[in-house]
Design an enzyme around this catalytic site. Structure first.
Site: not given
Length: 556
Positions: A143, A292, A294, A296
């Protein structure tokens, strides 16, 4: 050097398929660096409800191919042969390698593995699990962690992150796994190893563009994926929905695992949004969006009078999206949910519309269980919206949520629709926030975090608070306290403390689950009887007073 550490290191070398970590470990053995070996072999990364996350390197306390293959073997043992797992990955160092190692172990154990075609946002993987009818999913991502980290997150057949007791079952199965060099491995040419095409991305885009985003499309957007994997997917979503492509921060547009322009690739961190703010000023953007790495999570910035911009808090965006979804959906079984550290405003909004509301433990894995169902308490509800204050949102419709996890692409698209409609009406998102403040009272939130090098400081602070609880914080009397480790309001136990103060003020204190931080979540509620700006000024003073008192109360 400790003989036990040397023995463990040589045992690791004997099974490690990665020449890079083998070279790292060999060099440490030759140098006699006992401390470095102890860091890698004196502990191990624990598999929990967040899966695995840690620094790249050799040894059981690092993310590497051996650690990942053991995790895949544990998952395979819990699922059993014949089951189907979808695998995704981001663009971090070794993410693609870890994803293919996972597929090799799973197919070698008699399972089917469908691998996403390229580095993609985490919500695409979460969507694909349900869309393809898989039994589980894995995504390789850390992340918004620093560049040296990577991670491994597991989803179950409902497309949401695993919760107990599944995590403990996988952890026990990992412990029962022998040397990875003895595992049977599949290969990309095997029938059980399925290379997915980009049609799965098209199906995801079709699902998120069907969200209730209104009809207005006239909007100038400045966007950054923060060197992550969100850029192409978000642009595709905007074009598919009829928006113009956003202006993208060029130096952050392409995936780069070193994240060279930011200290931390997290839109909440100071300085991370500087390039996006600069771009917004240059193009006269009506809205700033960021994902961010990734994708999500979604950060939102809005223009201020005079040409500057302000980033909204996660709670502000959550309240706007929550009320929007409630207005755009119907049905008596609708449910909206957030966490115990998010603002209490969503509960008041839900009550005003007669919609069910739930609070969960921190983490989207718990939000997704709020609707009830097999193995869950309570009636089954139609969860149409969930959010957490850390910029995570899942937006749904009457048909429920297309993604059973936080979705930075779907959230960005919905925020853009909301902002475009407001602009069509001659208004802004700030006007909508003022409307909410007048209706429900101004709910202002902030966070105070203490990053430590020694985790015992966090343990000590929590122990001191339990032994000597505060009676007053920021000029507000502490009226009641909940020790969340004992369970509260039907929630599972977790390490945290919640204080209810006079005037609706609230403080929640908990250790971070992913970083060496102690986090304090603050909320003040100010009735609006005059100008909203006056209430906002008072809220800033109240939040500052809380922040001034907390270090002494924590002993940090």
């Amino acid at each position: 050097m400790s003989s036990d550490l040397v023995r463990l290191a040589h045992s690791w070398l004997a099974q490690d398929p990665d020449p890079e970590t083998r070279a790292e470990l060999t060099a440490l053995l030759e140098s006699g660096d006992d401390e470095a070996l102890r860091e890698r072999f004196g502990a191990r990364l624990e598999f929990g409800t967040a899966g695995l996350r840690g620094e790249l390197g050799a040894g059981p306390n690092r993310m590497n191919r051996v650690t990942v293959m053991r995790a895949a073997a544990g998952l395979a043992r819990v699922l059993g042969p014949g089951r189907h797992v979808v695998i995704g990955y981001d663009a971090r160092h070794k993410s693609d390698v870890f994803a293919h190692d996972t597929a090799a172990v799973l197919t070698g154990a008699g399972l089917r593995a469908s691998v996403l075609p390229l580095p993609l946002p985490t919500p695409v993987l979460a969507f694909a699990v349900r869309h393809l009818g898989a039994d589980a999913g894995v995504t390789v991502t850390a992340s918004h962690n620093p560049p040296r980290d990577n991670g491994y997150k597991v989803y179950w057949d409902d497309g949401s992150q695993i919760v107990p007791p599944i995590d403990a079952e996988i952890s026990a199965a990992i412990d029962a796994t022998g040397p990875v060099s003895e595992l049977p491995l599949g290969s990309p040419g095997d029938p059980a190893w399925i290379a997915l095409g980009e049609d799965v991305v098209a199906d995801y885009l079709k699902a998120v563009t069907a969200l209730p985003i209104g009809e207005a499309r006239d909007l100038r957007v400045a966007y950054t994926p923060l060197h992550g994997v969100g850029g192409a997917t978000l642009t595709g979503a905007f074009l598919s929905a009829g928006f113009k492509a956003p202006a993208i921060v060029e130096v952050q547009a392409d995936p780069d695992p070193d994240f060279p322009t930011v200290a931390f690739p997290n839109p909440e961190e100071p300085g991370a949004m500087d390039f996006a703010l600069e771009l917004a000023r240059r193009v006269g953007a009506d809205l700033i969006l960021a994902n961010d790495p990734d994708a999500d999570r979604c950060a939102v910035g809005v223009p201020l009078p005079g040409g500057d911009y302000r980033m909204l808090t996660g709670d502000e965006v959550g309240a706007l999206l929550g009320e929007h979804v409630i207005r755009q959906t119907s049905g008596e079984d609708r449910l909206v949910a957030t966490t115990i550290v998010s603002s209490s405003l969503l509960g008041k909004i839900a009550a005003s519309y007669g919609v069910h509301y739930a609070e969960t433990l921190t983490g989207f894995k718990w939000i997704m269980k709020a609707g009830g169902g097999p193995g869950r308490a309570g009636d089954v509800r139609n969860l149409v919206f969930g959010y957490e204050e850390a910029l995570g949102y899942s937006v749904g419709s009457d048909g429920g949520l297309p993604v059973h996890d936080k979705d930075g692409i779907g959230a960005a698209l919905t925020v853009a629709g909301l902002a475009a409609q407001a602009a069509l009406d001659g208004r802004t998102l700030l006007d909508l926030l003022d409307d909410q403040a007048r209706r429900y009272g101004l709910h202002a939130t902030s966070q105070l975090s203490f990053r430590v090098a020694d985790l015992s400081l966090i343990t000590g602070a929590m122990a001191r608070l339990r032994a000597t609880p505060p009676t007053q914080l920021g000029g507000h009397k502490v009226e009641s306290a909940d020790d969340l480790s004992e369970g509260s309001g039907g929630l599972p136990p977790t390490d945290g403390l919640r204080y209810h103060l006079s005037g609706g003020t609230r403080v929640v204190i908990r250790p971070s689950g992913t970083e060496p931080k102690l986090k304090c979540y603050l909320e003040v509620v100010i009735p609006v009887t005059g100008e909203v700006s006056e209430a906002r000024t008072q809220a800033v003073r109240d939040l500052d007073a809380l922040k001034a008192d907390l270090p002494a109360a924590l002993g940090l």
